[in-house]
Design a protein around this motif. Sequence first.
Motif: not given
Length: 93
Positions: A29-55
Amino acid sequence: MTEEHLTPDELGDRCWAVLAAAAEDRHDDVSELLEPLPWADLVTVVCGIGAFTVGAMAGRAGLDEPTARSRVAEVVRRELLERLAEREGPADG
């Protein structure tokens, strides 16, 4: 991968969806959520998850906000260096 970019709200929803799927070990499911994203959106999602994790890591450690992020970065870097040292084994000399 698609060229259609998500809105900021959709990107936030995607971050939460990835977190929920990862919490349940649903890797496909994670793969299905990430694979279709264009690169800029993928980076935004990864950074969002990273920011949540750091917090979450900073809050769990009870650190005050001005130092929290840098302390978490120190812990993460230390972990990375330890992992690298374990893989490389003892240094010569």
